[in-house]
Design an enzyme around this catalytic site. Sequence first.
Site, mmCIF file in Angstrom:
data_model
loop_
_atom_site.group_PDB
_atom_site.id
_atom_site.type_symbol
_atom_site.label_atom_id
_atom_site.label_comp_id
_atom_site.label_asym_id
_atom_site.label_seq_id
_atom_site.Cartn_x
_atom_site.Cartn_y
_atom_site.Cartn_z
ATOM 1 N N GLN A 45 0.837 -1.193 0.000
ATOM 2 C CA GLN A 45 0.000 0.000 0.000
ATOM 3 C C GLN A 45 0.876 1.250 0.000
ATOM 4 O O GLN A 45 1.264 1.750 1.054
ATOM 5 C CB GLN A 45 -0.957 0.010 1.188
ATOM 6 C CG GLN A 45 -1.958 1.126 1.061
ATOM 7 C CD GLN A 45 -3.120 0.986 2.024
ATOM 8 O OE1 GLN A 45 -3.209 0.054 2.797
ATOM 9 N NE2 GLN A 45 -4.006 1.943 1.969
ATOM 10 N N PHE A 46 1.155 1.751 -1.197
ATOM 11 C CA PHE A 46 2.025 2.919 -1.331
ATOM 12 C C PHE A 46 1.426 4.156 -0.677
ATOM 13 O O PHE A 46 2.137 5.067 -0.281
ATOM 14 C CB PHE A 46 2.357 3.195 -2.807
ATOM 15 C CG PHE A 46 1.216 3.758 -3.612
ATOM 16 C CD1 PHE A 46 1.061 5.131 -3.747
ATOM 17 C CD2 PHE A 46 0.299 2.917 -4.241
ATOM 18 C CE1 PHE A 46 0.017 5.658 -4.497
ATOM 19 C CE2 PHE A 46 -0.738 3.421 -4.983
ATOM 20 C CZ PHE A 46 -0.897 4.802 -5.111
ATOM 21 N N THR A 47 0.111 4.199 -0.509
ATOM 22 C CA THR A 47 -0.531 5.387 0.062
ATOM 23 C C THR A 47 -0.176 5.601 1.524
ATOM 24 O O THR A 47 -0.439 6.677 2.071
ATOM 25 C CB THR A 47 -2.064 5.332 -0.099
ATOM 26 O OG1 THR A 47 -2.561 4.175 0.574
ATOM 27 C CG2 THR A 47 -2.459 5.299 -1.566
#
Length: 150
Positions: free
Chosen positions: A78-80
């Site tokens: 999850q890059f966010t």
Amino acid sequence: MRAVIQRVSRASVTVEENVISQIDTGLLVLLGIEDEDSQEDIIWLSRKIANLRIFNDSEGIMNQSILEANGDAIVVSQFTLHAAVKKGNRPSYMKASKPDIAIPLYESFIGQLKTDLGKNVGTGIFGADMKVDLLNDGPVTIIIDTKNKE
């Protein structure tokens, strides 16, 4: 490396209407990777997750690790988790690693967690549009950043 760790009664990851991973009691780990992350971060975080005493013992006290509770795990990239929101209203993801760096680190983390747990670990599909379904147990949610070990 940043992780959001959720104790779950159940969790699943679906991609294009296909269930990719599914567990009952265990941990759902959302994992964000940045360029500065290293094998040292992977080892430290994996061991921390494997040994966190966040499962109830026979007296209802959070005193057992996922190992002692015989729980399962799913790790989802999850890059966010590396969103910067200081300026304006549109998050910046500049700190999040691009796939050429993130994918090998993500795969290495999964391998390390498999070793530390002594069992397979479910995953999502890196970069895919995933639907993550979970029933947070407790709720228990813990955020860990390897760059800010508190």
